[in-house]
Design an enzyme around this catalytic site. Structure first.
Site, PDB file in Angstrom:
ATOM      1  N   SER A  45      25.019  18.643   3.198  1.00 48.33           N
ATOM      2  CA  SER A  45      24.455  18.768   1.849  1.00 48.33           C
ATOM      3  C   SER A  45      24.619  17.510   1.008  1.00 48.33           C
ATOM      4  O   SER A  45      23.932  17.367   0.001  1.00 48.33           O
ATOM      5  CB  SER A  45      25.114  19.945   1.127  1.00 48.33           C
ATOM      6  OG  SER A  45      26.516  19.783   1.129  1.00 48.33           O
ATOM      7  N   ASP A 103      28.763  20.395  -8.871  1.00 50.18           N
ATOM      8  CA  ASP A 103      29.026  21.830  -8.662  1.00 50.18           C
ATOM      9  C   ASP A 103      30.347  21.977  -7.917  1.00 50.18           C
ATOM     10  O   ASP A 103      31.153  21.053  -7.915  1.00 50.18           O
ATOM     11  CB  ASP A 103      27.836  22.485  -7.938  1.00 50.18           C
ATOM     12  CG  ASP A 103      27.623  21.929  -6.536  1.00 50.18           C
ATOM     13  OD1 ASP A 103      28.510  21.202  -6.022  1.00 50.18           O
ATOM     14  OD2 ASP A 103      26.566  22.219  -5.938  1.00 50.18           O
ATOM     15  N   HIS A 105      29.890  19.345  -4.718  1.00 46.36           N
ATOM     16  CA  HIS A 105      29.087  18.112  -4.604  1.00 46.36           C
ATOM     17  C   HIS A 105      29.248  17.165  -5.774  1.00 46.36           C
ATOM     18  O   HIS A 105      29.350  17.597  -6.923  1.00 46.36           O
ATOM     19  CB  HIS A 105      27.611  18.491  -4.438  1.00 46.36           C
ATOM     20  CG  HIS A 105      27.395  19.419  -3.292  1.00 46.36           C
ATOM     21  ND1 HIS A 105      27.202  20.770  -3.459  1.00 46.36           N
ATOM     22  CD2 HIS A 105      27.396  19.188  -1.968  1.00 46.36           C
ATOM     23  CE1 HIS A 105      27.084  21.338  -2.267  1.00 46.36           C
ATOM     24  NE2 HIS A 105      27.198  20.401  -1.339  1.00 46.36           N
TER      25      HIS A 105
END
Ligand SMILES: *[C@@H]1O[C@H](CO)[C@@H](O)[C@H](O)[C@H]1NC(C)=O
Ligand SMILES: *[C@@H]1O[C@H](CO)[C@@H](O)[C@H](O)[C@H]1NC(C)=O
Ligand SMILES: *[C@@H]1O[C@H](CO)[C@@H](O)[C@H](O)[C@H]1NC(C)=O
Length: 367
Positions: free
Chosen positions: A46, A332, A335
């Site tokens: 991600s 978040d 990340h």
């Protein structure tokens, strides 16, 4: 902005000043009419996913809804796990290429200028795709996709294929999810392996996958270590005062140590293997120890989320988010913000403080 920006001088010619690179990043990139890098083939999780997971219908590991993308051009959620651009975007800008598009967005694409196979939640092990709702594209499957793309490139480029691939860049950002999964309470992996056995197995599997990429023509690799993930808001959250999880950090560091030895070995085993290693762990440590130097005011909590450290509930349209996204290290629960990703790539590109070795990306390209 002291240490990162006292970059070591380089023989190479690219010369937008450091100050300008903040203000005029895109102009600088555009002004380099033609990139010397023909393509960029991105592998990973991600941290560099640009929307592959949007196409994994059954997966809940997605970022294609607000407030993700709130600072992205057009304010759109694209599937990037960020308020704006991620590290893959900033790297592409430095190199003078457009961001590599998500592979799953064009299943029949040829991708001469590159493509991204990266997938949120992915790891080195296929077990990162074990859960029905947390569907991902683990690294071995990403390699399979690359093999498919390579066949199309061979048709398109004919005898130029080998040269094309040998000059292209192959960033690989992987490993965090394998570690996170291991430390999930009661994980299968932790019943089966000691942490030492597990990180050793991660590194040996990763070595085989890098050899596989090399076998398909990749020569210039950018490999990142894993960050101080024990200090991610999600991992801090369960601790009484929100401190870092030392165990998770210890094994992340251990993995990185074995990874760097493995890369060194690989370079002696494979004649044309070249790489730039990025010490994400070291840079994160620096951010947390000297936040103000990098313009951060908060390196503990998520910018977007709810509850303690904004990490009790993830970033969704129902969450709160911080007003100044550029003074947070974390967007978040896991990340980094766009602001942090930009600094990572500045360091990776030119090097400083020994966070990039044995060469910078600028030097890797020049070989
Ligand atoms: C992981 O998946 C790949 C691609 O499907 C497969 O080739 C490989 O054998 C699998 N690895 C393991 C260890 O099961
Ligand atoms: C964050 O900003 C506030 C208000 O300006 C300040 O009091 C505080 O010390 C800052 N914290 C950090 C970690 O820089
Ligand atoms: C980088 O490494 C070299 C050689 O090991 C050392 O001499 C130098 O002090 C290091 N620089 C920094 C900023 O840590």
């Amino acid at each position: 902005m002291a240490s990162f920006f006292m970059m070591r001088s380089s023989a190479s010619s690219f010369s937008c000043s450091i100050f300008l690179s903040f203000v005029l990043l895109s102009f600088c990139a555009v002004s380099r009419a033609q990139s010397s890098v023909p393509g960029m083939y991105v592998f990973g999780d991600s941290l560099v996913d640009v929307g592959n997971n949007n196409y994994l219908e059954l997966s809940i590991i997605k970022a294609d809804f607000p407030y993700n993308g709130i600072d992205y051009p057009g304010g759109q959620a694209t599937g990037r796990f960020s308020n704006g651009k991620n590290a893959a975007d900033f790297l592409a800008e430095k190199v003078g290429l457009a961001s590599a598009p998500p592979y799953l967005g064009q299943p029949n694409g040829v991708f001469v200028k590159g493509v991204s196979f990266a997938s949120g939640g992915a790891g080195i092990f296929n077990t990162t795709d074990e859960s029905l709702i947390k569907h991902t594209i683990p690294l071995p499957h990403q390699l399979g996709h690359f093999s498919t793309v390579r066949q199309r490139l061979a048709k398109e480029l004919g005898s130029h294929l080998e040269d094309h691939l040998s000059k292209s860049l192959f960033p690989v950002v992987i490993g965090s999810n394998d570690i996170i999964n291991y430390f999930n309470t009661g994980s299968d992996a932790s019943q089966k392996y000691s942490p030492q056995e597990y990180v050793t197995l991660m590194v040996s599997n990763f070595k085989e996958l890098l050899k596989g990429m090399y076998g398909l023509g990749a020569r210039k690799f950018i490999v990142t270590g894993i960050a101080l993930i024990g200090c991610a808001p999600k991992v801090r959250y369960p601790t009484p005062t929100g401190e870092c999880n030392k165990d998770v950090n210890y094994w992340a560091k251990k993995y990185n140590d074995e990874l760097t030895l493995m890369l060194h070995e690989l370079k002696s085993e494979l004649k044309e293997f070249q790489y730039s290693y990025f010490d994400t762990y070291g840079v994160f440590t620096e951010f947390i120890q000297n936040p103000a130097t990098y313009g951060f005011n908060d390196t503990k909590s998520a910018c977007c989320g709810l509850g303690k450290l904004r990490a009790k509930f993830p970033c969704t349209p129902l969450s709160l988010f911080c007003s100044d996204r550029s003074d947070h290290l974390f967007w978040d629960v896991y990340h980094p913000t766009e602001a942090a990703a930009r600094i990572f790539i500045d360091v990776l590109w030119r090097g400083s403080g020994n966070y990039t070795f044995p060469m910078t990306v600028e030097e890797l390209i020049a070989i």
